[in-house]
Design an enzyme around this catalytic site. Structure first.
Site, short mmCIF file in Angstrom:
data_model
loop_
_atom_site.label_atom_id
_atom_site.label_comp_id
_atom_site.label_asym_id
_atom_site.label_seq_id
_atom_site.Cartn_x
_atom_site.Cartn_y
_atom_site.Cartn_z
N ASP A 47 51.96 63.16 25.59
CA ASP A 47 52.98 62.16 25.22
C ASP A 47 54.37 62.65 25.61
OD1 ASP A 47 53.35 64.09 23.26
OD2 ASP A 47 53.14 62.73 21.56
N SER A 48 54.45 63.87 26.16
CA SER A 48 55.69 64.34 26.79
C SER A 48 56.08 63.40 27.93
CB SER A 48 55.52 65.77 27.31
OG SER A 48 54.33 65.88 28.07
N LYS A 116 43.94 64.75 22.05
CA LYS A 116 44.69 65.79 21.33
C LYS A 116 45.42 65.16 20.16
CE LYS A 116 48.60 67.83 22.91
NZ LYS A 116 49.52 67.40 21.81
N GLU A 118 48.17 66.05 16.91
CA GLU A 118 49.10 66.99 16.29
C GLU A 118 48.86 67.06 14.78
OE1 GLU A 118 53.20 66.21 17.24
OE2 GLU A 118 52.83 66.19 19.40
N GLU A 185 51.92 75.89 19.49
CA GLU A 185 53.22 75.68 20.15
C GLU A 185 54.36 76.38 19.40
OE1 GLU A 185 54.08 71.74 21.54
OE2 GLU A 185 56.17 72.21 21.93
O1 KIV Z 1 52.77 66.21 25.23
C1 KIV Z 1 52.58 67.32 25.74
O2 KIV Z 1 52.83 67.52 26.92
C2 KIV Z 1 52.05 68.39 24.89
C3 KIV Z 1 51.90 69.76 25.36
C4 KIV Z 1 52.56 70.33 26.45
C5 KIV Z 1 51.07 70.66 24.56
O3 KIV Z 1 51.73 68.12 23.78
#
Ligand code: KIV
Length: 267
Positions: A47-48, A116, A118, A185
């Site tokens: 989500d980055s 993934k 969080e 992280e």
């Molecule tokens: O959203 C992301 O890119 C991430 C990581 C780099 C771990 O959560």
């Protein structure tokens, strides 16, 4: 170059054999194809994307439809790497049924092989249910960017004893419910080592020191394609932002001067 398709099992085998797991993010077809060709073990559609692709200040505002779209683009390119999709803010915190339905969309519509999520102890019940329906989950603890406003900034986590114990317990619980890996992280390297040695589940570090079982970085950061800020844990392997400016400036000049197109570039 490794030929076999990477799966969640590969992660466990690699931790056992001591081979480091190399992961990067990707959000588009071309980057994913390059990463897959060079033999990256896992691609995270993070989500980055909201920050590095859409130019937003945090990861918070990206939605499910955008994340599924990027996941489809990545999966269209990938033959070997394990593709994991990042569950965006409010796609899994509202209820367990929302979490299962949204996680399922990444497999059904996006083509991902896992998601993934969080959060530590507080997310364990939700993660357990998602895994029970057959969706592999990568955990993510330490600095969790979707909680940026709660933390009050991108600060290192787990420095005091209470937070250290919480992170250790979270990792152990996430292992217990069956996460196939856990992203750590922005935590002290000693804690990264302690967590990695205390569980069988592979740990993937991002600012968590060299003793994690693998590493992940944002691909735009390592390529010099994100210029807003640079976290301490990022190593820049290229300055593509500068290269793009140079190339595009030359094109601009060539069009203005009539240098482009040439006879060979014309019909
Ligand atoms: O959203 C992301 O890119 C991430 C990581 C780099 C771990 O959560």
């Amino acid at each position: 170059m490794k030929k076999e398709k990477a799966t969640v099992k590969t992660f466990y085998q690699m931790k056992k054999s001591g081979e480091k797991i190399a992961c990067l993010t990707a959000y588009d077809f071309f980057t994913a194809r390059v990463l897959d060709e060079i033999g990256i073990d896992c691609i995270l559609v993070g989500d980055s994307a909201n920050m590095v692709f859409y130019g937003q200040k945090t990861t918070l505002s990206i939605g499910m439809d955008q994340m599924v779209y990027h996941t489809q683009a990545v999966c269209s390119a990938v033959k070997r790497a394990l593709v994991i999709a990042d569950m965006p803010f409010l796609s899994y915190q509202t209820s367990i049924s929302d979490a299962i339905l949204n996680a399922g969309r990444f497999l059904k519509e996006g083509g991902a092989e896992g998601v993934k999520i969080e959060g530590g102890l507080e997310m364990v019940e939700t993660i357990k249910k998602i895994i029970e329906v057959g969706i592999p989950v990568m955990g993510h603890i330490g600095l969790i960017p979707q909680s940026i406003h709660k933390f009050g900034g991108y600060s290192v986590q787990g420095k005091d004893e209470k937070k250290r114990r919480y992170l250790l317990q979270s990792a152990q619980k996430l292992e217990e419910v069956g996460c196939f890996s856990i992203v750590l992280e922005s935590i002290p390297k000693e804690l990264g080592k302690e967590i990695s040695e205390s569980i069988r589940t592979p740990t993937i570090g991002i600012g968590a020191g060299p003793d994690c079982d693998g590493q992940i970085l944002v691909v735009n950061d390592i390529l010099g394609l994100f210029e807003e800020f640079k976290p301490k844990f990022v190593r820049k392997y290229a300055e593509l932002g500068k290269e793009i400016r140079k190339a595009c400036r030359k094109y601009l000049e060539d069009v203005k001067s009539g240098e482009f197109p040439s006879d060979e570039e014309s019909y």
